[in-house]
Write an enzyme that holds these catalytic residues in place. Structure first.
Site, PDB file in Angstrom:
ATOM      1  N   TYR A  84       0.957  -1.209   0.062  1.00 18.72           N
ATOM      2  CA  TYR A  84      -0.132  -0.136   0.159  1.00 18.72           C
ATOM      3  C   TYR A  84       0.944   1.210  -0.018  1.00 18.72           C
ATOM      4  CZ  TYR A  84      -2.654   3.828   1.942  1.00 18.72           C
ATOM      5  OH  TYR A  84      -3.287   5.132   1.949  1.00 18.72           O
ATOM      6  N   LYS A 130     -14.933   0.962   7.596  1.00 13.29           N
ATOM      7  CA  LYS A 130     -13.635   0.486   7.571  1.00 13.29           C
ATOM      8  C   LYS A 130     -13.279  -0.695   8.343  1.00 13.29           C
ATOM      9  CE  LYS A 130     -10.334   3.195   6.921  1.00 13.29           C
ATOM     10  NZ  LYS A 130      -9.271   4.414   7.016  1.00 13.29           N
TER      11      LYS A 130
END
Length: 310
Positions: A140, A178
């Site tokens: 990421y 999330k």
């Protein structure tokens, strides 16, 4: 029209809210609502239209027009630091961003995008927006780093605004979808409301992060659009505060609970940022001079929002 990718997500929906607060409702939200729970982030907001991310990308790549676009806020990405599918991550975070960037450059549309403090990796000082300080720990962080590097090559020749924000530890309203990636404050609040002991990793008084309130993040985004400044900027508070401080503020709001300390998981060892603190030199030099909420201020405001219907 203003386009917000990831507009049903955490930071994206807060940018939509900040635009609404300024009376702006001609907004196209682009997102992937496969996770249907994200719709709740938009329920109380006013937008002109919604488009699926895949359909949007097809139209972008075909060079189709969306009317008079004033700006694109690009918040849409895979933000999971524990996702190791590199192809998925690079397609989502790198290729998609490049397509959007070139679309904006060709039309001189301001392009404001989400980078990340994950670009800095495991360092414990000098969080400075410069190549020598960047060494991401996960794919990421690498996807965000590589796009920043790409932008750096283009910035000197660009005729329109390009600005990237290296978000530090953002927390606040509209992050409930999330799951495990939601903030510590969110999880502590949920545990307390479920009658459980709020949990922190052992040593949490020593883990310090730059926790920045999402309302402040949205304000910075809008300020840059209004002021036309380009570049890559850290977006944190410039302070490192402990996870313990987050817990203390949460317990102070609830007026109950006692922290249960749990062992640090082996799978995170060596891949965990134990310390972050944004260097705000460049942000301040760009002209942004507003203060950022402390953990005590931000968490208290967030708790009031989370428990508003209680």
């Amino acid at each position: 029209m203003i386009i917000v990718t990831g507009g049903a997500g955490f930071i994206g929906s807060n940018i939509v809210k900040a635009l609404n607060d300024k009376g702006i409702t001609d907004i196209l939200v682009v997102d992937n609502l496969k996770d249907g729970t994200k719709f709740v982030n938009l329920v109380d907001l006013d937008i002109a239209d919604y488009m699926d991310k895949e359909d949007f990308l097809i139209q972008i790549m075909a060079g189709e027009e969306f009317g008079d676009v004033e700006a694109i806020f690009h918040e849409g990405a895979c933000s999971s630091t524990t996702e190791w599918d590199g192809k998925y991550m690079m397609d989502n975070n790198y290729q998609y961003s490049k397509e959007l960037l070139h679309y904006c450059l060709e039309r001189e549309i301001p392009f404001l995008y989400a980078s990340s403090a994950a670009t800095y990796g495991g360092r414990t000082s000098d969080f400075i927006e410069s190549r020598e300080y960047e060494k991401p720990l996960n794919v990421y962080g690498y996807s965000k780093f590589l796009f920043d590097e790409y932008v750096r090559q283009i910035l000197p020749e660009a005729n329109s605004q390009i600005v990237g924000f290296r978000y530090f530890n953002v927390y606040g309203p509209r992050e409930g979808h999330k799951g495990s990636m939601a903030s510590v404050a969110f999880h502590l609040n949920t545990q307390l409301n479920n009658g459980e002991s709020p949990k922190l990793f052992e040593g949490s008084e020593n883990f310090k992060r730059d926790f920045v309130y999402v309302g402040d993040v949205a304000d910075v985004n809008l300020w840059f659009l209004e002021n036309g400044v380009s570049g890559i900027f850290n977006l944190g508070t410039g302070r490192a505060e402990s996870f313990q401080a987050v817990a203390d503020a949460t317990l102070a709001y609830h007026k109950k609970g006692q922290i249960e300390y749990i062992p640090f998981p082996d799978k995170l060892k060596g891949r965990y940022q134990a310390f972050t603190q944004a260097d705000l030199t460049n942000l301040r030099a760009a002209g942004y001079d507003k203060p950022f909420k402390t953990v005590a201020e931000g968490v208290t405001e967030y708790m009031a929002w989370l428990n508003r219907d209680a």
